[in-house]
Design a protein around this motif. Structure first.
Motif, PDB file in Angstrom:
ATOM      1  N   ALA A 244      -8.468   4.118 -13.546  1.00  0.00           N
ATOM      2  CA  ALA A 244      -7.382   4.960 -13.199  1.00  0.00           C
ATOM      3  C   ALA A 244      -6.453   4.955 -14.562  1.00  0.00           C
ATOM      4  O   ALA A 244      -5.288   4.831 -14.558  1.00  0.00           O
ATOM      5  CB  ALA A 244      -6.601   4.668 -12.040  1.00  0.00           C
ATOM      6  N   ARG A 245      -7.230   4.623 -15.749  1.00  0.00           N
ATOM      7  CA  ARG A 245      -6.427   4.649 -17.020  1.00  0.00           C
ATOM      8  C   ARG A 245      -6.620   5.722 -17.768  1.00  0.00           C
ATOM      9  O   ARG A 245      -7.685   6.560 -17.896  1.00  0.00           O
ATOM     10  CB  ARG A 245      -6.904   3.310 -17.790  1.00  0.00           C
ATOM     11  N   LEU A 246      -5.523   6.071 -18.582  1.00  0.00           N
ATOM     12  CA  LEU A 246      -5.538   7.545 -19.316  1.00  0.00           C
ATOM     13  C   LEU A 246      -6.413   7.095 -20.142  1.00  0.00           C
ATOM     14  O   LEU A 246      -6.636   6.335 -20.821  1.00  0.00           O
ATOM     15  CB  LEU A 246      -3.984   7.529 -19.991  1.00  0.00           C
ATOM     16  N   TYR A 247      -6.982   8.392 -20.402  1.00  0.00           N
ATOM     17  CA  TYR A 247      -8.341   8.778 -21.176  1.00  0.00           C
ATOM     18  C   TYR A 247      -9.537   7.655 -21.147  1.00  0.00           C
ATOM     19  O   TYR A 247     -10.296   7.610 -21.918  1.00  0.00           O
ATOM     20  CB  TYR A 247      -7.668   8.718 -22.692  1.00  0.00           C
ATOM     21  N   ASP A 248      -9.409   7.050 -19.809  1.00  0.00           N
ATOM     22  CA  ASP A 248     -10.766   6.427 -19.600  1.00  0.00           C
ATOM     23  C   ASP A 248     -11.926   7.335 -19.335  1.00  0.00           C
ATOM     24  O   ASP A 248     -11.743   8.448 -19.075  1.00  0.00           O
ATOM     25  CB  ASP A 248     -10.698   5.595 -18.250  1.00  0.00           C
ATOM     26  N   VAL A 249     -13.011   7.073 -19.790  1.00  0.00           N
ATOM     27  CA  VAL A 249     -14.095   7.959 -19.687  1.00  0.00           C
ATOM     28  C   VAL A 249     -14.637   8.198 -18.179  1.00  0.00           C
ATOM     29  O   VAL A 249     -15.171   9.181 -17.882  1.00  0.00           O
ATOM     30  CB  VAL A 249     -15.506   7.453 -20.426  1.00  0.00           C
ATOM     31  N   LYS A 250     -14.148   7.381 -17.172  1.00  0.00           N
ATOM     32  CA  LYS A 250     -14.218   7.743 -15.869  1.00  0.00           C
ATOM     33  C   LYS A 250     -12.617   7.800 -15.217  1.00  0.00           C
ATOM     34  O   LYS A 250     -11.759   8.180 -15.971  1.00  0.00           O
ATOM     35  CB  LYS A 250     -14.886   6.194 -15.202  1.00  0.00           C
ATOM     36  N   PHE A 251     -12.566   7.670 -13.761  1.00  0.00           N
ATOM     37  CA  PHE A 251     -11.466   7.936 -13.191  1.00  0.00           C
ATOM     38  C   PHE A 251     -11.373   7.375 -11.946  1.00  0.00           C
ATOM     39  O   PHE A 251     -12.281   7.107 -11.228  1.00  0.00           O
ATOM     40  CB  PHE A 251     -11.444   9.581 -13.180  1.00  0.00           C
ATOM     41  N   TRP A 252     -10.181   7.430 -11.360  1.00  0.00           N
ATOM     42  CA  TRP A 252      -9.979   6.956  -9.836  1.00  0.00           C
ATOM     43  C   TRP A 252     -10.062   8.446  -9.096  1.00  0.00           C
ATOM     44  O   TRP A 252      -9.196   9.456  -9.605  1.00  0.00           O
ATOM     45  CB  TRP A 252      -8.607   6.452  -9.703  1.00  0.00           C
ATOM     46  N   SER A 253     -10.813   8.458  -8.087  1.00  0.00           N
ATOM     47  CA  SER A 253     -10.922   9.515  -7.434  1.00  0.00           C
ATOM     48  C   SER A 253     -10.694   9.440  -5.743  1.00  0.00           C
ATOM     49  O   SER A 253     -11.141   8.290  -5.277  1.00  0.00           O
ATOM     50  CB  SER A 253     -12.321  10.340  -7.584  1.00  0.00           C
ATOM     51  N   ALA A 254      -9.936  10.278  -5.077  1.00  0.00           N
ATOM     52  CA  ALA A 254      -9.911   9.932  -3.605  1.00  0.00           C
ATOM     53  C   ALA A 254      -9.629  11.346  -2.860  1.00  0.00           C
ATOM     54  O   ALA A 254      -9.311  12.263  -3.539  1.00  0.00           O
ATOM     55  CB  ALA A 254      -8.843   8.911  -3.377  1.00  0.00           C
ATOM     56  N   SER A 255      -9.636  11.433  -1.774  1.00  0.00           N
ATOM     57  CA  SER A 255      -9.249  12.567  -0.948  1.00  0.00           C
ATOM     58  C   SER A 255      -7.767  12.352  -0.367  1.00  0.00           C
ATOM     59  O   SER A 255      -7.399  11.254  -0.265  1.00  0.00           O
ATOM     60  CB  SER A 255     -10.357  13.133   0.094  1.00  0.00           C
ATOM     61  N   LEU A 256      -7.339  13.395   0.010  1.00  0.00           N
ATOM     62  CA  LEU A 256      -6.081  13.369   0.767  1.00  0.00           C
ATOM     63  C   LEU A 256      -5.954  13.003   1.956  1.00  0.00           C
ATOM     64  O   LEU A 256      -6.966  13.398   2.772  1.00  0.00           O
ATOM     65  CB  LEU A 256      -5.005  14.697   0.806  1.00  0.00           C
ATOM     66  N   PRO A 257      -4.956  12.035   2.583  1.00  0.00           N
ATOM     67  CA  PRO A 257      -4.122  11.377   1.838  1.00  0.00           C
ATOM     68  C   PRO A 257      -4.584  10.146   1.233  1.00  0.00           C
ATOM     69  O   PRO A 257      -5.363   9.605   1.604  1.00  0.00           O
ATOM     70  CB  PRO A 257      -3.136  11.082   3.022  1.00  0.00           C
ATOM     71  N   SER A 258      -3.857  10.014   0.262  1.00  0.00           N
ATOM     72  CA  SER A 258      -4.357   8.773  -0.740  1.00  0.00           C
ATOM     73  C   SER A 258      -3.090   8.217  -1.759  1.00  0.00           C
ATOM     74  O   SER A 258      -2.235   8.853  -1.975  1.00  0.00           O
ATOM     75  CB  SER A 258      -5.574   9.253  -1.576  1.00  0.00           C
ATOM     76  N   TRP A 259      -3.291   7.231  -2.210  1.00  0.00           N
ATOM     77  CA  TRP A 259      -2.095   6.774  -3.308  1.00  0.00           C
ATOM     78  C   TRP A 259      -2.618   5.708  -4.127  1.00  0.00           C
ATOM     79  O   TRP A 259      -3.570   5.131  -4.059  1.00  0.00           O
ATOM     80  CB  TRP A 259      -1.057   6.101  -2.352  1.00  0.00           C
ATOM     81  N   ILE A 260      -2.108   5.422  -5.191  1.00  0.00           N
ATOM     82  CA  ILE A 260      -2.418   4.422  -5.851  1.00  0.00           C
ATOM     83  C   ILE A 260      -1.120   3.537  -6.760  1.00  0.00           C
ATOM     84  O   ILE A 260      -0.064   4.325  -6.773  1.00  0.00           O
ATOM     85  CB  ILE A 260      -3.163   4.999  -7.557  1.00  0.00           C
ATOM     86  N   LYS A 261      -0.927   2.274  -6.579  1.00  0.00           N
ATOM     87  CA  LYS A 261      -0.089   1.627  -6.931  1.00  0.00           C
ATOM     88  C   LYS A 261      -0.173   0.725  -7.995  1.00  0.00           C
ATOM     89  O   LYS A 261      -1.253  -0.126  -7.880  1.00  0.00           O
ATOM     90  CB  LYS A 261       0.389   1.089  -5.668  1.00  0.00           C
ATOM     91  N   VAL A 262       0.603   0.504  -8.823  1.00  0.00           N
ATOM     92  CA  VAL A 262       0.657  -0.543  -9.817  1.00  0.00           C
ATOM     93  C   VAL A 262       1.777  -1.442  -9.698  1.00  0.00           C
ATOM     94  O   VAL A 262       3.039  -1.175  -9.896  1.00  0.00           O
ATOM     95  CB  VAL A 262       0.711   0.240 -11.320  1.00  0.00           C
ATOM     96  N   ASN A 263       1.325  -2.808  -9.783  1.00  0.00           N
ATOM     97  CA  ASN A 263       2.352  -3.850  -9.464  1.00  0.00           C
ATOM     98  C   ASN A 263       2.721  -4.334 -10.879  1.00  0.00           C
ATOM     99  O   ASN A 263       2.158  -4.848 -11.598  1.00  0.00           O
ATOM    100  CB  ASN A 263       1.875  -5.010  -8.623  1.00  0.00           C
ATOM    101  N   LEU A 264       3.953  -4.246 -11.343  1.00  0.00           N
ATOM    102  CA  LEU A 264       4.386  -4.885 -12.663  1.00  0.00           C
ATOM    103  C   LEU A 264       4.891  -6.072 -12.889  1.00  0.00           C
ATOM    104  O   LEU A 264       5.173  -6.577 -13.864  1.00  0.00           O
ATOM    105  CB  LEU A 264       5.692  -3.780 -13.154  1.00  0.00           C
ATOM    106  N   ASN A 265       4.577  -6.979 -11.752  1.00  0.00           N
ATOM    107  CA  ASN A 265       4.832  -8.379 -11.647  1.00  0.00           C
ATOM    108  C   ASN A 265       6.557  -8.892 -11.718  1.00  0.00           C
ATOM    109  O   ASN A 265       6.745  -9.887 -11.227  1.00  0.00           O
ATOM    110  CB  ASN A 265       4.077  -9.021 -12.706  1.00  0.00           C
ATOM    111  N   HIS A 266       7.252  -7.734 -12.329  1.00  0.00           N
ATOM    112  CA  HIS A 266       8.800  -8.367 -12.425  1.00  0.00           C
ATOM    113  C   HIS A 266       9.266  -7.068 -12.635  1.00  0.00           C
ATOM    114  O   HIS A 266       8.750  -5.911 -12.707  1.00  0.00           O
ATOM    115  CB  HIS A 266       9.029  -9.162 -13.437  1.00  0.00           C
ATOM    116  N   LYS A 267      10.720  -6.903 -12.636  1.00  0.00           N
ATOM    117  CA  LYS A 267      11.573  -5.775 -12.881  1.00  0.00           C
ATOM    118  C   LYS A 267      11.291  -5.194 -14.269  1.00  0.00           C
ATOM    119  O   LYS A 267      11.618  -6.395 -15.106  1.00  0.00           O
ATOM    120  CB  LYS A 267      13.227  -6.112 -12.380  1.00  0.00           C
ATOM    121  N   VAL A 268      11.106  -3.902 -14.381  1.00  0.00           N
ATOM    122  CA  VAL A 268      10.761  -3.281 -15.647  1.00  0.00           C
ATOM    123  C   VAL A 268      11.725  -2.066 -15.820  1.00  0.00           C
ATOM    124  O   VAL A 268      11.513  -1.275 -14.752  1.00  0.00           O
ATOM    125  CB  VAL A 268       9.354  -3.152 -16.081  1.00  0.00           C
ATOM    126  N   ASN A 269      12.312  -1.616 -16.710  1.00  0.00           N
ATOM    127  CA  ASN A 269      12.556  -0.173 -16.671  1.00  0.00           C
ATOM    128  C   ASN A 269      11.578   0.801 -17.369  1.00  0.00           C
ATOM    129  O   ASN A 269      10.736   0.537 -18.126  1.00  0.00           O
ATOM    130  CB  ASN A 269      13.981  -0.190 -18.251  1.00  0.00           C
TER     131      ASN A 269
END
Length: 325
Positions: A220-245
């Motif tokens: 699920a990374r920009l311009y990766d040669v592959k992709f994350w794929s799912a059917s609805l309903p679905s979600w993807i979450k990125v944990n930033l480990n700490h508070k970030v602007n």
């Protein structure tokens, strides 16, 4: 005729192009007109998308035989091959993702008599001037454009025949083209954003979680040669480990499937829990979704609500303000 289309937001603007000194030889141009990286490979191959990869004839006069060879993305200025679209491609184009914080002031074209470059957002029209595919033509915008994407679409193309070695000729009857993009970095801090690390892998795979792993989460990374794929309903979450602007995200589909609308959530009251945004309109153009104000959060969650083509194919980047640490 030539048109140049550039985009990062969904605006439509018309600008014009000037032909340098009525000559086809590129000249040294001052100001915001530095080569942005097609010729020297600073723009990586994964950021160059083409409508088709055409065939060209190789005629060996020694054996009187003809072969069809597949052309790849040889669209870089002064390289020894050309990009050629399929002969039955009704609307050939090359699209280049320049990255964030770029101002584009023009292009250098090599290998065509006439071409048309365009994008759905900014259109520039002009006419090239040479019958010699080895000469350059520099087309400068009257006003530089702040953009991350540029698309070049050739038309009215000229057949060329070129000797490559003794006894062998290459005949290209389609829109053979090589190019460079001219511009500079955007040094203005107002509205400036930078990637947080999805494309560069500074964000680790362990920080990414998904509701469905049809396409693995690490794709699920920009311009990766592959992709994350799912059917609805679905979600993807990125944990930033700490508070970030966070200023927003860049979202990209793949092929003929993409996310048209999505909900973005963060652990902050500034976003009132979640907000729905317009996302992609095709499978290759990255679209920036910028929040009205940066939000301080420890995660970003993207939930597709409308997807094109049956599956929700997604690649993404997370954006932060330039001035944040």
């Amino acid at each position: 005729m030539t048109a140049v289309e550039t985009s990062d937001s969904r605006i439509t603007e018309r600008v014009t192009v000037t032909q340098q000194q009525h000559t086809c030889i590129s000249e040294q141009i001052g100001g915001c007109a530095h080569a942005l990286g097609m010729e020297n490979l600073d723009i990586p191959q994964k950021r160059i998308v083409i409508s088709s990869r055409g065939t060209y004839n190789i005629i060996n006069s020694n054996t009187n035989t003809t072969e069809l060879k597949k052309s790849a993305q040889f669209v870089r200025l002064n390289h020894n091959k050309y990009w050629v679209p399929d002969s039955d491609d009704p609307s050939p184009w090359v699209q280049v993702y320049l990255g964030l914080g770029k101002i584009v002031s023009g292009i250098i074209i090599q290998g065509l008599k006439q071409l048309w470059t365009r994008h759905d957002f900014i259109k520039v029209q002009a006419t090239a001037c040479t019958d010699d595919p080895e000469l350059h033509m520099t087309l400068m915008f009257e006003k530089p454009v702040n953009t991350s994407v540029i698309r070049v679409q050739p038309q009215d193309c000229l057949e060329i025949t070129k000797n490559v070695t003794t006894g062998i000729q290459i005949t290209i009857s389609d829109c053979a083209m090589k190019m460079e993009i001219l511009g500079c970095e955007n040094t203005q801090e107002i509205g400036c954003v930078k990637p947080l690390g999805m494309e560069s892998h500074e964000i680790d795979d362990a920080q990414i979680s998904v509701s469905s792993n049809v396409g693995k989460k690490n794709y699920a990374r920009l311009y990766d040669v592959k992709f994350w794929s799912a059917s609805l309903p679905s979600w993807i979450k990125v944990n930033l480990n700490h508070k970030v602007n966070i200023s927003g995200i860049i979202i990209q589909g793949s092929g003929n499937q993409w996310v048209e609308r999505c909900i973005i959530e963060a652990d902050t009251s500034a976003m009132s829990g979640s907000q729905e945004f317009e996302a992609n309109f095709d499978g290759y153009t990255p679209v920036s979704i910028i929040f009205e104000e940066p939000v301080e959060t420890s995660y970003i969650k993207v939930t597709p609500t409308v997807c094109h083509g049956g599956y929700c194919k997604l690649r993404m980047e997370i954006l932060r303000p330039c001035m944040s640490g």
